[in-house]
Design a protein around this motif. Structure first.
Motif, PDB file in Angstrom:
ATOM      1  N   GLY A 161       0.821  -1.191  -0.020  1.00 26.58           N
ATOM      2  CA  GLY A 161       0.024   0.004   0.152  1.00 26.58           C
ATOM      3  C   GLY A 161       0.735   1.200  -0.138  1.00 26.58           C
ATOM      4  N   PRO A 162       0.172   2.184  -0.754  1.00 29.86           N
ATOM      5  CA  PRO A 162       1.238   3.613  -0.881  1.00 29.86           C
ATOM      6  C   PRO A 162       1.670   4.036   0.606  1.00 29.86           C
ATOM      7  N   ALA A 163       0.786   4.244   1.629  1.00 36.03           N
ATOM      8  CA  ALA A 163       0.961   4.705   2.989  1.00 36.03           C
ATOM      9  C   ALA A 163       1.898   3.912   3.823  1.00 36.03           C
ATOM     10  N   PRO A 164       1.811   2.774   3.549  1.00 31.07           N
ATOM     11  CA  PRO A 164       2.852   1.826   4.374  1.00 31.07           C
ATOM     12  C   PRO A 164       4.210   1.843   3.736  1.00 31.07           C
ATOM     13  N   MET A 165       4.024   1.898   2.488  1.00 29.99           N
ATOM     14  CA  MET A 165       5.390   1.849   1.468  1.00 29.99           C
ATOM     15  C   MET A 165       6.072   3.158   1.831  1.00 29.99           C
ATOM     16  N   LEU A 166       5.491   4.090   2.043  1.00 28.99           N
ATOM     17  CA  LEU A 166       5.812   5.516   2.103  1.00 28.99           C
ATOM     18  C   LEU A 166       6.636   5.485   3.318  1.00 28.99           C
ATOM     19  N   LEU A 167       5.848   5.142   4.228  1.00 26.38           N
ATOM     20  CA  LEU A 167       6.366   5.005   5.673  1.00 26.38           C
ATOM     21  C   LEU A 167       7.749   4.221   5.817  1.00 26.38           C
ATOM     22  N   ALA A 168       7.685   3.010   5.178  1.00 18.42           N
ATOM     23  CA  ALA A 168       9.046   2.141   5.309  1.00 18.42           C
ATOM     24  C   ALA A 168      10.060   2.882   4.739  1.00 18.42           C
ATOM     25  N   SER A 169       9.782   3.286   3.577  1.00 21.64           N
ATOM     26  CA  SER A 169      10.919   4.245   2.907  1.00 21.64           C
ATOM     27  C   SER A 169      11.589   5.300   3.704  1.00 21.64           C
ATOM     28  N   GLN A 170      10.395   6.030   4.150  1.00 22.85           N
ATOM     29  CA  GLN A 170      11.047   7.442   4.753  1.00 22.85           C
ATOM     30  C   GLN A 170      11.515   7.270   6.128  1.00 22.85           C
ATOM     31  N   LEU A 180       5.529  -8.113   8.361  1.00 19.46           N
ATOM     32  CA  LEU A 180       5.225  -8.981   9.342  1.00 19.46           C
ATOM     33  C   LEU A 180       4.421  -8.322  10.409  1.00 19.46           C
ATOM     34  N   LEU A 181       4.938  -7.056  11.066  1.00 20.46           N
ATOM     35  CA  LEU A 181       4.305  -6.218  11.959  1.00 20.46           C
ATOM     36  C   LEU A 181       2.972  -5.547  11.288  1.00 20.46           C
ATOM     37  N   GLY A 182       2.977  -5.221  10.022  1.00 20.61           N
ATOM     38  CA  GLY A 182       1.831  -4.767   9.433  1.00 20.61           C
ATOM     39  C   GLY A 182       0.665  -5.741   9.519  1.00 20.61           C
ATOM     40  N   LEU A 183       0.960  -7.088   9.397  1.00 18.40           N
ATOM     41  CA  LEU A 183      -0.008  -8.229   9.451  1.00 18.40           C
ATOM     42  C   LEU A 183      -0.391  -8.534  11.047  1.00 18.40           C
ATOM     43  N   ALA A 384      10.145  -0.169  11.619  1.00 21.14           N
ATOM     44  CA  ALA A 384       9.012  -0.779  11.121  1.00 21.14           C
ATOM     45  C   ALA A 384       8.048  -0.717  12.248  1.00 21.14           C
ATOM     46  N   ALA A 385       8.489  -0.905  13.420  1.00 24.37           N
ATOM     47  CA  ALA A 385       7.351  -0.784  14.679  1.00 24.37           C
ATOM     48  C   ALA A 385       6.985   0.696  14.748  1.00 24.37           C
ATOM     49  N   LEU A 386       7.826   1.711  14.656  1.00 25.84           N
ATOM     50  CA  LEU A 386       7.286   3.004  14.949  1.00 25.84           C
ATOM     51  C   LEU A 386       6.582   3.464  13.601  1.00 25.84           C
ATOM     52  N   SER A 387       6.880   2.961  12.468  1.00 30.60           N
ATOM     53  CA  SER A 387       6.115   3.064  11.497  1.00 30.60           C
ATOM     54  C   SER A 387       4.703   2.931  11.549  1.00 30.60           C
ATOM     55  N   ILE A 388       4.517   1.498  12.290  1.00 31.89           N
ATOM     56  CA  ILE A 388       3.075   0.999  12.535  1.00 31.89           C
ATOM     57  C   ILE A 388       2.165   1.938  13.210  1.00 31.89           C
ATOM     58  N   CYS A 389       3.027   2.589  14.296  1.00 34.35           N
ATOM     59  CA  CYS A 389       2.404   3.528  15.178  1.00 34.35           C
ATOM     60  C   CYS A 389       1.735   4.789  14.522  1.00 34.35           C
ATOM     61  N   ILE A 390       2.868   5.342  13.547  1.00 34.60           N
ATOM     62  CA  ILE A 390       2.600   6.482  12.811  1.00 34.60           C
ATOM     63  C   ILE A 390       1.311   5.957  11.803  1.00 34.60           C
ATOM     64  N   GLY A 391       1.185   4.994  11.321  1.00 35.97           N
ATOM     65  CA  GLY A 391       0.139   4.857  10.333  1.00 35.97           C
ATOM     66  C   GLY A 391      -1.086   4.396  11.156  1.00 35.97           C
ATOM     67  N   ILE A 440       3.639  -2.212  21.466  1.00 33.68           N
ATOM     68  CA  ILE A 440       4.371  -3.668  22.123  1.00 33.68           C
ATOM     69  C   ILE A 440       5.325  -4.179  21.395  1.00 33.68           C
ATOM     70  N   ALA A 441       5.177  -4.189  20.127  1.00 39.50           N
ATOM     71  CA  ALA A 441       6.359  -4.562  19.162  1.00 39.50           C
ATOM     72  C   ALA A 441       7.683  -3.868  19.317  1.00 39.50           C
ATOM     73  N   PHE A 442       7.406  -2.660  19.461  1.00 40.24           N
ATOM     74  CA  PHE A 442       8.663  -1.615  19.630  1.00 40.24           C
ATOM     75  C   PHE A 442       9.566  -1.929  20.866  1.00 40.24           C
ATOM     76  N   THR A 443       8.399  -1.952  21.922  1.00 46.13           N
ATOM     77  CA  THR A 443       9.035  -2.506  23.266  1.00 46.13           C
ATOM     78  C   THR A 443       9.732  -3.836  23.381  1.00 46.13           C
ATOM     79  N   LEU A 444       9.139  -4.739  22.602  1.00 49.99           N
ATOM     80  CA  LEU A 444       9.703  -5.874  22.650  1.00 49.99           C
ATOM     81  C   LEU A 444      11.004  -6.131  21.971  1.00 49.99           C
ATOM     82  N   LEU A 445      11.107  -5.133  20.753  1.00 47.06           N
ATOM     83  CA  LEU A 445      12.270  -5.164  19.840  1.00 47.06           C
ATOM     84  C   LEU A 445      13.601  -4.660  20.506  1.00 47.06           C
ATOM     85  N   SER A 446      13.111  -3.537  21.599  1.00 42.82           N
ATOM     86  CA  SER A 446      14.241  -2.510  22.037  1.00 42.82           C
ATOM     87  C   SER A 446      15.203  -3.462  23.072  1.00 42.82           C
TER      88      SER A 446
END
Length: 446
Positions: A161-170, A180-183, A384-391, A440-446
């Motif tokens: 999707g344009p928005a997740p792809m945009l977030l991942a690249s930026q 994975l986190l998007g799912l 990626a986890a922070l991108s999901i938070c922004i999304g 939660i994912a960001f906390t676990l990955l930190s």
């Protein structure tokens, strides 16, 4: 320039953007460009740097996304024209049965929206919801809420999707982790905001019977097989996933590693998927080459408009960063003691509420938080986890300044009040659930 002046510049820019789009009825592209210039001037940027920053923002945003969106638009249009999207939706309904049709609509929306823009997916799938509502004599709310939740979850959290792809690249996130986190965010979010919430709100809100002119024109015997249809939609995601997984088990710099990096890049993955759709699907169905080219050409027209608005949002983001507004706001928010993942969600949600566009909310939030995040050297999974938070923040509290709000009302016949009770609450639940999973994912990955 003082901190107070920079903060006032940011707030004034967003309010001006809201006025230009909603009251002055100016096109979002022109409004974003004007506000970007204004933000540069009032933040004290040197005059010779404003135009340079605007060029950098447009190029930096579209340099990656233009290829992905253009190829993705063609890919999705071919899947629709050949009946692959219809096949998936029909098979889901048959598998779940009429009593659980609301779950089928949510899953069909989630899967079928992967290669499509939000608006396109809604237009293509809404007729199936109407047909099921007529057959089951069920409240339309119970079916359209899961459908819109599935489509919105796909658009907000899932590649390509344009928005997740945009977030991942930026955000320089790892694309495999983004999938994975998007799912992990999209599936629970869709189930809670779609079938569960839809079933609940249907007891309080009732939409009138769907109009007869929305009858779907689907001939199942002429559709491609379900297995081939679902495989084709998932094909680019598998290639990107192979790169992330395979690269961890192959020596860096080896021939296999380089090939995995090559075919797993979003450009190559979507290009290959597009070629398979043209020659393996449209060609196999006997579609003439001229017709295929016509489909591809028509797909690029709405994509062009979307890209321009996204590019203008990138310009606004870059001006915020280069003028110093972004770092000041980002540090002020994180300095208040908020965890960085929560700050990402709040910033994105605030911009979303004020100006309506999820894409612009994503870009603006990235511009505000990246100056704070970059010195911390987070890895691709954490980004990626922070991108999901922004999304997640970018889709909450949709109201009258969001095109999706009116799209929902137009297709369902809902009043503004009914749309607030159904669509707005659904979007808020979906975005919040997704963002919480991202935190939660960001906390676990930190």
């Amino acid at each position: 320039m003082s901190t107070a002046t920079l903060i006032l510049t940011a707030a004034g820019s967003v309010l001006l953007l809201l006025f230009l789009v909603m009251k002055a009825r100016l096109h979002a592209f022109v409004a974003l460009m004007m506000v970007s210039v204004g933000a540069g001037l009032f933040s004290g940027m040197p005059l010779d740097q404003i135009a340079e920053t605007m060029q950098k923002g447009m190029g930096g945003t579209l340099g990656f996304l233009a290829i992905v969106v253009a190829l993705g638009a063609m890919f999705g249009k071919i899947l629709h024209e050949t009946g692959a999207v219809d096949q998936i939706a029909i098979r889901m309904l048959n598998a779940f049965g009429e009593n659980r049709a609301h779950y089928a609509m949510g899953i069909a929306g989630l899967i079928c929206a992967l290669p499509l823009f939000f608006e396109v997916a809604v237009v293509l799938l809404i007729s199936i919801a109407f047909a099921v509502a007529r057959r089951t004599h069920d409240n339309l709310v119970k079916l359209v809420i899961p459908l819109f939740a599935g489509v919105a979850a796909s658009a907000a959290f899932l590649l390509p999707g344009p928005a997740p792809m945009l977030l991942a690249s930026q955000m320089h996130a790892d694309f495999g982790w983004m999938i994975l986190l998007g799912l992990c965010a999209a599936i629970p979010g869709m189930l809670i905001a779609g079938p569960l919430f839809g079933n609940l709100i249907a007891r309080h809100v009732t939409f009138s019977s769907p109009p007869e002119d929305h009858q779907p024109d689907v001939h199942e015997s002429k559709l491609p097989s379900f297995g081939f249809s679902i495989s084709l939609i998932l094909f680019p995601l598998v290639l990107v996933g192979l790169k992330t997984i395979g690269a961890r088990f192959t020596p860096e710099g080896s021939q296999l590693y380089q090939w995995l990096e090559f075919i797993g890049h979003p450009f190559i993955a979507i290009l290959l998927a597009c070629l398979v759709a043209i020659y393996g699907l449209a060609g196999r169905q006997g579609m003439e080459k001229e017709k295929v080219m016509e489909i591809c050409g028509s797909a690029l027209q709405p994509a062009g408009i979307i890209l321009l608005v996204i590019g203008a949002g990138g310009v606004f983001k870059q001006v915020l960063v280069d003028s110093g507004v972004g770092p000041v706001l980002g540090h002020a928010l994180t300095g208040a003691g908020l965890p960085i993942a929560l700050a990402c969600f709040i910033l994105s949600a605030a911009v979303r509420v004020i100006q309506g566009s999820a894409t612009v909310a994503c870009l603006t939030a990235v511009g505000l938080v990246m100056p704070v995040i970059e010195p911390l050297h987070y890895n691709g999974a954490q980004m990626a986890a922070l991108s999901i938070c922004i999304g997640g923040g970018s889709i909450v509290l949709s109201h009258v300044n969001d095109a999706g709000f009116w799209l929902f009302g137009r297709f369902t016949g809902a009043t503004e009040g009914e749309t607030l009770k159904t669509w707005t609450l659904m979007e808020t639940i979906l975005g919040t659930v997704g963002a919480v999973i991202g935190m939660i994912a960001f906390t676990l990955l930190s």
